[in-house]
Design a protein around this motif. Structure first.
Motif, PDB file in Angstrom:
ATOM      1  N   LEU A  42       6.772   8.092   3.750  1.00 40.96           N
ATOM      2  CA  LEU A  42       6.930   9.231   4.659  1.00 40.96           C
ATOM      3  C   LEU A  42       7.682  10.364   3.964  1.00 40.96           C
ATOM      4  O   LEU A  42       7.312  11.538   4.097  1.00 40.96           O
ATOM      5  N   LEU A  43       8.723  10.009   3.218  1.00 41.45           N
ATOM      6  CA  LEU A  43       9.482  11.025   2.492  1.00 41.45           C
ATOM      7  C   LEU A  43       8.591  11.748   1.487  1.00 41.45           C
ATOM      8  O   LEU A  43       8.637  12.985   1.360  1.00 41.45           O
ATOM      9  N   ASN A  44       7.755  10.991   0.758  1.00 40.44           N
ATOM     10  CA  ASN A  44       6.872  11.612  -0.229  1.00 40.44           C
ATOM     11  C   ASN A  44       5.890  12.576   0.437  1.00 40.44           C
ATOM     12  O   ASN A  44       5.618  13.657  -0.080  1.00 40.44           O
TER      13      ASN A  44
ATOM     14  N   THR B 159      12.431  -5.993   5.314  1.00 49.79           N
ATOM     15  CA  THR B 159      13.272  -5.027   4.616  1.00 49.79           C
ATOM     16  C   THR B 159      12.448  -4.165   3.681  1.00 49.79           C
ATOM     17  O   THR B 159      12.615  -2.934   3.625  1.00 49.79           O
ATOM     18  N   LEU B 160      11.536  -4.810   2.931  1.00 47.76           N
ATOM     19  CA  LEU B 160      10.672  -4.050   2.021  1.00 47.76           C
ATOM     20  C   LEU B 160       9.783  -3.084   2.781  1.00 47.76           C
ATOM     21  O   LEU B 160       9.542  -1.958   2.332  1.00 47.76           O
TER      22      LEU B 160
ATOM     23  N   ILE C 149       0.810  -1.211   0.000  1.00 50.66           N
ATOM     24  CA  ILE C 149       0.000   0.000   0.000  1.00 50.66           C
ATOM     25  C   ILE C 149       0.846   1.265   0.000  1.00 50.66           C
ATOM     26  O   ILE C 149       0.316   2.362  -0.190  1.00 50.66           O
ATOM     27  N   ALA C 150       2.171   1.127   0.166  1.00 51.33           N
ATOM     28  CA  ALA C 150       3.023   2.313   0.160  1.00 51.33           C
ATOM     29  C   ALA C 150       2.936   3.056  -1.168  1.00 51.33           C
ATOM     30  O   ALA C 150       2.914   4.285  -1.205  1.00 51.33           O
ATOM     31  N   VAL C 151       2.865   2.317  -2.294  1.00 48.06           N
ATOM     32  CA  VAL C 151       2.839   2.961  -3.606  1.00 48.06           C
ATOM     33  C   VAL C 151       1.543   3.732  -3.847  1.00 48.06           C
ATOM     34  O   VAL C 151       1.577   4.909  -4.188  1.00 48.06           O
ATOM     35  N   PRO C 152       0.339   3.117  -3.664  1.00 47.34           N
ATOM     36  CA  PRO C 152      -0.876   3.902  -3.859  1.00 47.34           C
ATOM     37  C   PRO C 152      -1.058   5.004  -2.831  1.00 47.34           C
ATOM     38  O   PRO C 152      -1.717   6.003  -3.114  1.00 47.34           O
TER      39      PRO C 152
ATOM     40  N   GLU D 139       9.737   0.873   1.998  1.00 49.97           N
ATOM     41  CA  GLU D 139       8.557   1.474   1.382  1.00 49.97           C
ATOM     42  C   GLU D 139       7.781   2.371   2.340  1.00 49.97           C
ATOM     43  O   GLU D 139       7.197   3.370   1.919  1.00 49.97           O
ATOM     44  N   LEU D 140       7.795   2.057   3.623  1.00 52.50           N
ATOM     45  CA  LEU D 140       7.221   3.001   4.575  1.00 52.50           C
ATOM     46  C   LEU D 140       8.081   4.261   4.656  1.00 52.50           C
ATOM     47  O   LEU D 140       7.565   5.375   4.800  1.00 52.50           O
TER      48      LEU D 140
END
Length: 442
Positions: A167-169, A157-158, A20-23, A162-163
């Protein structure tokens, strides 16, 4: 290996957070521009995101096939093939990324022809697109790296990567748009920097954790004919599957653009929520794919059957919970994306159909992972061709009569038919793998 509900959840929950990090990145983009005072900003970012989602979905086989092939090699304890799978995936990702970058002008022109946005929206889309094309190569390299890491069952690791990039985005979106007032440009720059960071983090992890093993690669086996044909065959089937998915998505969004204004913005917001829900099941699908790959590698029919039962149970349960939760919390959820009254009113009118999506789609998405992990991908291809035909037929019949309501009903038909055809192909999957004990959802 013995699979229990506890073991399944230990792998699946991190995969869900990873997926869900991508959407969520796209949802944050939409939410940030949703408060700039114009539906044009929402539409431009949403349609611009459709272009890149289309491309990345089209090439989504890269991550899932890499994960499946890696998991099977792990099941056979074939360390050499584990490493070669990574190198083949990275090489393919690099070539595809460079090809897309070279074809960027054609891609954008074709997208305008299909989506047919209003002039003001098209201008904003062009700014968004011109920035994010620089992310083609790093994004695809990251998908190859992420698939390989997943195939090793190193899911934590993923999750961390991705989290972290989500957060960066979020931080970059708020900074570029609300502080420096870069509007659509700011959203695009935030997404690009996030893609670069994700690729870099995954590459550093793989290099420092695997550098000694990488020196032991037998390079003459990199282009092994059997392995390359297997990769090509799976990718071809999944490419056709993805084309059918994209046919549905782009037909849906282009028809939404015809409706224009508030309906387009409302549909775009609902689709962002759909991406998040869909990727909850995509995380479960990845888990099901890995256990299927390990089962095939170990030639364990009992593990394969347990995977079908447990993943099917959690898919249906999660789908029911998400459907009910969205319906009960629809007002605060939609308000997170925009405060424009006309857009919210349109969303409230049509989201009753959308609320059924999680439960209807769950089993089909998760069992897609089982077929993929087993690398028996022809049924995925055939079932999606039939599913795409059902969607187009329903859309052609219902939209002229019911408008946007008919469009959402056609969307639901797509997922009903998709699930049904995959269930029909389950006996074929067992015969193909040579397993005798049939699995069951229940």
């Amino acid at each position: 290996m013995e699979l229990t509900h506890k073991k399944y959840l230990q792998i699946t929950l991190p995969f869900i957070f990873s997926s869900i990090a991508v959407p969520v990145i796209g949802a944050v983009d939409t939410a940030v521009v949703g408060r700039l005072g114009s539906a044009d900003y929402i539409s431009a970012v949403a349609l611009g995101a459709v272009i890149f989602s289309t491309i990345y979905w089209l090439l989504g086989f890269l991550r899932i096939t890499t994960a499946g092939m890696t998991a099977q090699a792990v099941g056979r304890a074939d360390q050499q093939e584990v490493l070669l799978t990574l190198l083949r995936a990275l090489l393919l990702a690099l070539l595809l990324g460079l090809l897309l970058f070279t074809a960027q002008h054609f891609i954008f022109a074709a997208s305008l022809l299909v989506l047919q946005p209003e002039t003001a929206v098209a201008v904003l889309m062009s700014k968004y697109f011109a920035i994010l094309v620089w992310g083609f190569v790093p994004f695809l390299l990251y998908q190859a790296l992420a698939g390989w890491i997943a195939g090793l069952l190193q899911v934590k690791t993923l999750v961390i990567i991705e989290l972290g990039i989500s957060l960066l985005n979020f931080i970059l979106d708020l900074s570029f748009v609300n502080i420096w007032h870069l509007d659509v440009d700011g959203v695009a720059y935030a997404s690009l920097l996030t893609q670069l960071t994700g690729c870099g983090a995954a590459a550093v992890y793989v290099f420092f954790r695997q550098r000694q093993r990488l020196t032991a690669v037998q390079w003459e086996l990199l282009f092994d004919k059997t392995a390359c044909l297997k990769l090509t065959g799976c990718c071809t089937h999944l490419l056709i599957r993805t084309l059918c998915m994209l046919l549905m998505v782009n037909t849906f969004m282009s028809q939404s653009a015809v409706f224009g204004g508030s309906i387009l913005a409302a549909n775009a917001i609902l689709f962002q929520i759909q991406y998040i829900m869909g990727d909850v099941f995509a995380g479960m699908s990845q888990s099901a794919a890995l256990y299927a790959g390990v089962a095939v590698g170990e030639n364990s029919g009992s593990l394969f059957a347990a995977n079908l039962k447990i993943s099917g149970f959690w898919a249906l349960l999660t789908g029911g919970v998400l459907s009910l939760s969205y319906y009960l919390l629809r007002v605060p959820i939609l308000y997170c994306f925009t405060d424009l009254p006309e857009v919210l009113a349109a969303a409230y009118e049509y989201d009753v159909y959308f609320a059924f999506f999680p439960f209807i789609a769950a089993l089909g998405i998760v069992y897609y992972g089982v077929f993929n992990g087993a690398l028996v991908t022809a049924p995925i291809c055939y079932s999606m061709l039939l599913t795409g035909a059902a969607f187009l037929t329903t859309k052609t019949a219902l939209v002229p009569l019911l408008g946007n309501t008919g469009l959402w009903q056609s969307f639901l038909v797509f997922y009903v038919v998709r699930t049904g055809f995959l269930l029909v192909f389950l006996p074929f999957l067992y015969r193909k793998l040579g397993f005798t004990k049939a699995g069951s959802v229940f």
